[in-house]
Design an enzyme around this catalytic site. Structure first.
Site, short mmCIF file in Angstrom:
data_model
loop_
_atom_site.label_atom_id
_atom_site.label_comp_id
_atom_site.label_asym_id
_atom_site.label_seq_id
_atom_site.Cartn_x
_atom_site.Cartn_y
_atom_site.Cartn_z
N ASP A 30 73.14 42.77 31.13
CA ASP A 30 74.09 42.77 32.24
C ASP A 30 75.35 42.00 31.87
OD1 ASP A 30 72.28 44.20 33.68
OD2 ASP A 30 71.66 42.56 34.99
N LYS A 110 60.72 67.86 45.46
CA LYS A 110 61.63 67.96 46.61
C LYS A 110 61.91 66.53 47.07
CE LYS A 110 62.36 70.40 50.96
NZ LYS A 110 62.90 69.26 51.70
N CYS A 414 65.11 69.47 87.51
CA CYS A 414 65.99 68.89 88.53
C CYS A 414 67.09 69.91 88.79
CB CYS A 414 66.59 67.58 88.03
SG CYS A 414 67.87 66.93 89.13
#
EC number: 6.5.1.2
Length: 650
Positions: A30, A110, A414
């Site tokens: 790194d 997948k 309703c």
């Protein structure tokens, strides 16, 4: 550092990045990577005219976008047919064998993430577009460039669309949520949602922090240049993309099942979420000949993993009121984790379903969740009942407005058109993409406007003022201006959008288009017999339209006066060569594409976005690309613009 040294160092940095981010095989520490990265940044700051666009330092832009642009895929991104078990697999493969007895298949994982389409031209990444509706998506190129596993350049000069899934590793997902928790932000439900949300950030710097990965799964435009899908996958890897794990070339049903079993056994150990295996007919020419259904290709399927089952306790049942007034019971559950997502609610569909399954309050129940599917309650665990469970009673009055409810077949409704829940849901639908597409008027904003008494029905949207919006929490002048502009921009919208926006039960987008084309504004005065004369309309649709028109006569008239929808009655010329033919347009045409489509539709033509053996004509302009090549390979009649105009004017 000289310019030549700079270009050499960029190549070294790109190689380091490829081994670290794509192959997961670091060739530098790194510290070495960071040191070289900052040396290159310093040179670029001092010599901006010499910057190499493919340098890893150029992946993050400085200026956030204000909004996303729309972009059309060169080739449609299709959904796949699902198979869920071995018997369904056998049935699917046998259908392929009827046409191609010696067929072979390519099988690949997948991935459970957000689909992305990368377009390369002359070897350079020119756009990155989300899946969207499969035809048009959102342009997120600025964010895609921050994903280290997406090459900015490839050694391939032909135009090509590389498709794949943007994913977040399970471990990285946990770190992201820990950070959000420490910042008092809402947590992502699962890695897929985190990936999708990260990809749609307006500020690319946020996306860059999320450790997104791009896992390739296919090719759009340019696939016709390959003979084999397996070969295409290998080419993708050679171009610098991540190798596809668990890639298999299968010559029989048994070998497909074996590949699936291997993948399934590694499901929990693999660092990225998987939800099945994609099975693809390997020969590209055979794919083109098999073609597509309305929804999916005939040559591919998704062999889904079994839904994960968990049990939880029903703590209570809440009631939701939809825009048509239907009451939907929702089980509030003791939170349980399924596939990385915390589940605390599941739909009970309707009260007939509750009675049929004998689900009770306090029951321990089996829940399943598969991929994106809403969690479902399969059954109660009757053996665990201890006598404290209670029958779930049907409501008699609306939980929102208190009006008496109507029992209609299996549904409870309703009927109060002024019910707060119905009004809010109807406005949300009115503003949705397939309706009037009012950008910025989503669910939270509609609720905020309603709670502040700025809207009480759809018509009130058009009376909103900037001054009103500025009194609301979180609103500034730019945001208010944008919403008012988006609302005013609906004036003169196509009639079919207006019809669809009204939210008439059983009348969706397709039905709205048919009604608008056949009747124009007379659609709101039709008799039952006239509606039934339209192809595809049954009694349920006809009654629904007549009843809606009667009950909402005043509102419709007022909205028509405000919006003045554009009426385009379609007069079909059934004597033209293009009547009842399937047409694909490709390339740059001298006339606006919308005008040509309208002209073709007036001749009774059907417009398609992709070329298949069912295509009758391909009309092409400059830079036509892969669709023209595909048409020629399938011996489909192709017409340049001049030839097309000569034919249509006969």
């Amino acid at each position: 550092m000289t310019s030549q040294e700079y270009y050499t160092q960029v190549q070294i940095l790109k190689k380091m990045a490829y081994h670290y981010y794509v192959l997961d095989e670091p060739i530098a520490t790194d510290e070495q990577y960071d040191s070289l990265y900052h040396q290159i940044v310093r040179f670029e700051e001092e010599n901006p005219h010499l910057i190499d666009a493919s340098s890893p330092t150029q992946r993050v832009g400085d200026v956030p976008l204000e909004s996303f642009s729309k972009n059309t895929h060169l080739e449609r991104m299709w959904s796949l047919e699902d198979v869920f078990n071995y018997d369904e697999l056998v049935e699917w493969v046998q259908r392929i064998y009827k046409s191609y007895p010696q067929a072979t298949f390519t099988c690949s994982p997948k991935f459970d993430g957000a689909s992305l389409n990368l377009l390369y031209q002359e070897g350079k990444l020119v756009s990155a577009t989300t899946r969207g509706d499969g035809v048009i998506g959102e342009l997120v190129t600025h964010n895609a460039k921050t994903i280290q596993s997406i090459p900015l350049e490839i050694n391939y000069k032909e135009e090509i669309e590389i498709r794949g899934e943007v994913v977040i590793a399970k471990e990285d997902f946990e770190y992201i949520n820990q950070d959000r928790l420490s910042e008092n932000l809402s947590l992502f439900a699962n890695p897929r949602n985190a990936a999708a949300g990260s990809l749609r950030q307006l500020d690319a710097k946020i996306t860059a922090k999320r450790k997104l990965r791009f896992m390739p799964w296919g090719i759009g435009a340019g696939l016709i240049r390959f003979e084999s899908f397996y070969e295409a996958f290998n080419t993708i890897t050679r171009l610098g993309f991540a190798p596809v794990p668990f890639l298999s070339y299968c010559e029989s049903i048994e070998s497909i099942q074996n590949a699936y079993n291997v993948l399934f056994s590694q499901r929990n150990n693999y660092p990225i979420m998987l939800d099945g295996m994609v099975i693809m007919l390997d020969k590209i020419a055979s794919q083109q000949q098999l073609g597509w259904t309305i929804k999916s290709p005939r040559f591919a399927c998704a062999y889904k993993f079994p839904a994960v089952e968990k049990s939880s306790k029903i703590l209570s049942v809440s009631l939701q009121v939809g825009r048509t007034g239907i009451i939907t019971p929702v089980a509030e559950l003791k939170p349980v984790e399924i596939e990385g997502a915390m589940i605390s609610r599941a739909t009970l569909h309707n009260f007939s379903e509750i009675e049929r399954k004998d689900i009770r309050l306090g029951d321990e129940v089996i829940i399943i969740r598969s991929g994106d599917v809403i969690p479902k309650i399969i059954k109660p665990l009757v053996a665990l009942r201890d006598g404290t469970q209670k029958v779930i009673s049907k409501p008699t009055h609306c939980p929102v407005c208190g009006e008496e409810l109507l029992l209609e077949d299996i549904f409870i409704k309703c009927q109060n058109l002024s019910c707060e829940a119905r009004v809010i849901e109807s406005i949300i639908h009115f503003a949705s993409k397939k309706a009037l597409n009012i950008d910025g008027l989503g669910e939270k904003i509609v609720i905020q406007l309603y709670e502040n008494a700025f809207v009480r029905n759809i018509k009130d949207i058009y009376a909103l003022s900037i001054q009103q919006l500025l009194t609301l929490e979180g609103w500034q002048e730019k945001r208010a201006n944008n919403l008012i502009y988006a609302i005013q921009n609906t004036i003169g919208v196509e009639l079919w959008r207006f019809i669809n926006a009204l939210g008439i039960e059983h009348i969706g987008e397709g039905a709205s288009k048919k009604l608008a084309q056949k009747f124009g504004l007379n659609v709101f005065e039709l008799e039952l017999s006239e509606i039934l004369s339209v192809d595809g309309f049954g009694e349920e649709m006809a009654y629904s339209l007549v009843e809606f028109n009667h009950a909402n006569k005043t509102l419709i008239a007022e909205l028509l006066c405000i919006i003045k929808p554009k009426v385009e009655l379609l007069e079909i010329d059934n004597n033209n060569v293009f009547f009842n033919k399937t047409i694909v347009l490709t390339g740059t045409l001298s006339q606006p594409r919308d005008r040509i489509i309208k002209l073709l539709e007036s001749k009774g033509a059907k417009i398609s976005s992709s070329v298949s053996k069912k295509t009758d004509f391909v009309i092409y302009g400059e830079k036509a690309g892969s669709k023209l090549e595909k048409a020629q390979s399938l011996n489909i009649t192709t017409l340049n613009e001049e030839e097309f105009l000569a034919q249509i004017n006969k």
